[in-house]
Design an enzyme around this catalytic site. Sequence first.
Site, mmCIF file in Angstrom:
data_model
loop_
_atom_site.group_PDB
_atom_site.id
_atom_site.type_symbol
_atom_site.label_atom_id
_atom_site.label_comp_id
_atom_site.label_asym_id
_atom_site.label_seq_id
_atom_site.Cartn_x
_atom_site.Cartn_y
_atom_site.Cartn_z
ATOM 1 N N ASP A 165 19.382 191.329 50.971
ATOM 2 C CA ASP A 165 18.948 191.494 49.589
ATOM 3 C C ASP A 165 18.391 190.161 49.102
ATOM 4 O OD1 ASP A 165 18.692 191.764 46.849
ATOM 5 O OD2 ASP A 165 20.532 192.912 46.609
ATOM 6 N N GLU A 185 11.489 188.687 59.856
ATOM 7 C CA GLU A 185 11.917 187.370 59.385
ATOM 8 C C GLU A 185 10.855 186.283 59.515
ATOM 9 O OE1 GLU A 185 15.808 189.459 60.490
ATOM 10 O OE2 GLU A 185 13.713 189.449 61.122
#
Length: 257
Positions: A66, A135
Amino acid sequence: MTYQTIEVRIQEPVCFIRFNRAEAKNTVNDRLIDEFHQVLDVCEQSQTITIVVLEGSPDVFCFGADFEELRMKMTSGKPGAYTPEPTYDLWLRLASGPFITISHVRGRANAGGVGFVAASDIVIASQTAQFSLSELLFGLYPACVLPFLIRRVGFQRAHYMSLITQPISVQQAYMWGLVDAYDDQSESLLHRHLLRLRRLPRTGILRYKRYISELNDSIRTFKTLAVSSNQEVFSDPANLERIFRFIETGQFSSNDR
């Protein structure tokens, strides 16, 4: 017990845990990790629960960290506000705990969502399932996911997923061994697996999981490296700037494609 971030349903010997943050794409925050640990405490202490099933929504299994909560932590100025260790420990429990863990994946599993998948004993998916590691788009890399993913699919395939950052299909994931079985009627597929797995005695599962964890202890061996590497990339100001820009605009930095 009632939970804010997950839904829990027990039909012995199965404990169903469903990510329940659809408004946030089932992203992972501290409370979710804490509530998962609480449920696994119950499962480990139980003499009747032998299977743990993880599920998401039809469109998103779990989309990873998150970023909104991460931004709040990083701007709070509190030292040690962010640590990936509880998440890594949760995946260790899924991988080596005294129960069979099944991820039932529909829709997207991204970043940390792939961590939950890779830590599971069995992965069942629908035709809509996709798997990605995003990522590097932010200058990060999936430090904590990789030990679990490499154990499942091998070094080069995990390396490729990290670099390409794009989703792979359920068919590709099945060929690589990330998914064990898939079908457009994945609920029925899950049901058939549960009918078989219900027959296994708890003591047999406990001993087998302990044995298989000792045969391949890489996920424990690399915990310190994974956690420290994750903390390093998440404390880089340039990476945080990319994350904050994405939160505010939905755009990656100009040199990202």
